[in-house]
Design an enzyme around this catalytic site. Structure first.
Site, mmCIF file in Angstrom:
data_model
loop_
_atom_site.group_PDB
_atom_site.id
_atom_site.type_symbol
_atom_site.label_atom_id
_atom_site.label_comp_id
_atom_site.label_asym_id
_atom_site.label_seq_id
_atom_site.Cartn_x
_atom_site.Cartn_y
_atom_site.Cartn_z
ATOM 1 N N TYR A 7 27.051 -30.272 4.776
ATOM 2 C CA TYR A 7 26.240 -30.990 5.975
ATOM 3 C C TYR A 7 25.575 -30.034 6.585
ATOM 4 O O TYR A 7 24.384 -30.515 7.073
ATOM 5 C CB TYR A 7 27.340 -32.026 6.660
ATOM 6 C CG TYR A 7 28.036 -33.188 6.112
ATOM 7 C CD1 TYR A 7 26.839 -34.264 5.808
ATOM 8 C CD2 TYR A 7 29.005 -33.381 5.943
ATOM 9 C CE1 TYR A 7 27.419 -35.364 5.276
ATOM 10 C CE2 TYR A 7 29.579 -34.693 5.274
ATOM 11 C CZ TYR A 7 28.810 -35.526 4.698
ATOM 12 O OH TYR A 7 28.920 -36.743 4.274
ATOM 13 N N ASP B 156 34.947 -33.918 6.408
ATOM 14 C CA ASP B 156 36.209 -32.937 6.171
ATOM 15 C C ASP B 156 36.104 -31.940 5.854
ATOM 16 O O ASP B 156 34.661 -31.349 5.459
ATOM 17 C CB ASP B 156 36.705 -33.901 4.728
ATOM 18 C CG ASP B 156 37.457 -35.160 4.796
ATOM 19 O OD1 ASP B 156 38.266 -35.354 5.731
ATOM 20 O OD2 ASP B 156 37.216 -36.067 4.113
ATOM 21 N N GLY C 50 22.377 -32.376 -6.711
ATOM 22 C CA GLY C 50 21.603 -32.688 -5.753
ATOM 23 C C GLY C 50 21.587 -34.062 -5.205
ATOM 24 O O GLY C 50 20.806 -34.597 -4.557
ATOM 25 N N VAL D 137 29.793 -39.858 -3.507
ATOM 26 C CA VAL D 137 29.067 -39.733 -4.814
ATOM 27 C C VAL D 137 30.068 -39.720 -5.967
ATOM 28 O O VAL D 137 31.270 -39.055 -5.928
ATOM 29 C CB VAL D 137 28.161 -38.445 -4.918
ATOM 30 C CG1 VAL D 137 27.454 -38.327 -6.085
ATOM 31 C CG2 VAL D 137 27.152 -38.445 -3.754
ATOM 32 N N GLY E 98 24.056 -35.924 -3.678
ATOM 33 C CA GLY E 98 24.786 -36.138 -2.634
ATOM 34 C C GLY E 98 23.442 -35.852 -1.321
ATOM 35 O O GLY E 98 23.374 -36.689 -0.343
ATOM 36 N N LYS E 99 22.869 -34.892 -1.631
ATOM 37 C CA LYS E 99 21.862 -34.195 -0.649
ATOM 38 C C LYS E 99 20.804 -35.291 -0.571
ATOM 39 O O LYS E 99 20.398 -35.799 0.496
ATOM 40 C CB LYS E 99 21.325 -33.088 -1.271
ATOM 41 C CG LYS E 99 20.450 -32.210 0.023
ATOM 42 C CD LYS E 99 19.939 -31.015 -0.889
ATOM 43 C CE LYS E 99 20.602 -29.979 -1.095
ATOM 44 N NZ LYS E 99 20.079 -28.799 -1.765
#
Lengths: 169, 169
Positions: free
Chosen positions: B149, B142, B116, B108, B118-119
């Site tokens: 995640y 990572d 939010g 992103v 990326g989510k």
């Protein structure tokens, strides 16, 4: 040889010709050898039998066929004795054909374990992936095989990179 | 809409229309919104710019093209303002089309992080993979994104299964 490929140089002693100890005395049987194949047109019942032998839960053959078809690499390992052959190992890999590959479903028949065949299967798989210029080769290892893969050069959580799984509810 | 797909139900406040605070006063600009695409015919220079922005090392565009072509799923996230659009996120997945998928290259743009997106990108990616009946969705995280995640439902080392990597010498 057809699509067969004999994998071992004469100096490779890890996978010497197999002669079962149960062989009847006095009967001449052709010597067996271990060969590898990347052929995808496998007998799925034979593959299922192999997976049954190590206690994996059964999967729909329709999905197994699809998975094999869409894997980047499919490796099967066979004991060949004369014209007869038996599937004794299997591995496959998904890939983007460029950077990453992930190895799945590595299996060696219990009767053929503990004699270097798993190592040979993995070395063949790695060699094939490397020949396709794949540089990042990954897998998800069950706890009891982490050391097996480590001995083959796999690194656990390199630089803290962690394997994660998402399952449907 | 073409191949565009607006992802958010009106109740989804995580990705409200974006109005940058730097917008000149008195000038009427079309409101922006975030849209997702699974189109593969991407401008690779635009993608490279996005990856540059998060500090990833450059990769040969020839290989990036090949990887996109052979990924099972390619998701891009865009800020759309009128007829103009800007790539602000990306993710892709390899798969055997049956059992397993592995998500790679989640990014992103820094200007769009911490709101939010990326989510939302991951939820879209998961939804797409689930709609293809892929049950085992994996990735390698990572260290600094493991918690990200985890909040999305990913499990670290489930049942002790470990992510392992093999690199060429």
């Amino acid at each position: 040889m057809g699509f067969w490929k004999s994998l071992f140089s004469p100096s490779d002693t890890a996978v010497a010709p197999q002669r079962p100890t149960t062989q009847p005395v006095g009967r001449v049987e052709p010597e067996s050898r271990v060969v590898f194949s990347t052929e995808r047109d496998l007998d799925l019942y034979e593959l299922e039998e192999l997976c049954d032998a190590v206690g994996w839960s059964r999967r729909p053959l329709r999905k197994v066929r699809k998975a094999i078809q869409h894997s980047f690499l499919v490796v099967s390992m066979w004991e060949q004795r004369g014209t007869k052959r038996r599937m004794i190992g299997f591995a496959r890999a998904t890939s983007d054909h460029a950077f990453n590959a992930t190895i799945w479903d590595v299996v060696v028949h219990p009767d053929y374990q503990s004699r270097g065949l798993g190592k040979a299967l993995m070395r063949y798989t790695l060699k094939k992936l490397r020949s396709e210029d794949i540089s990042n080769i990954t897998l998800f290892a069950d706890p009891h095989v982490v050391d097996f893969y480590r001995r083959l050069g796999f690194i656990l959580d390199p630089e803290g990179i962690k394997g994660m799984f998402w399952y449907p509810d």
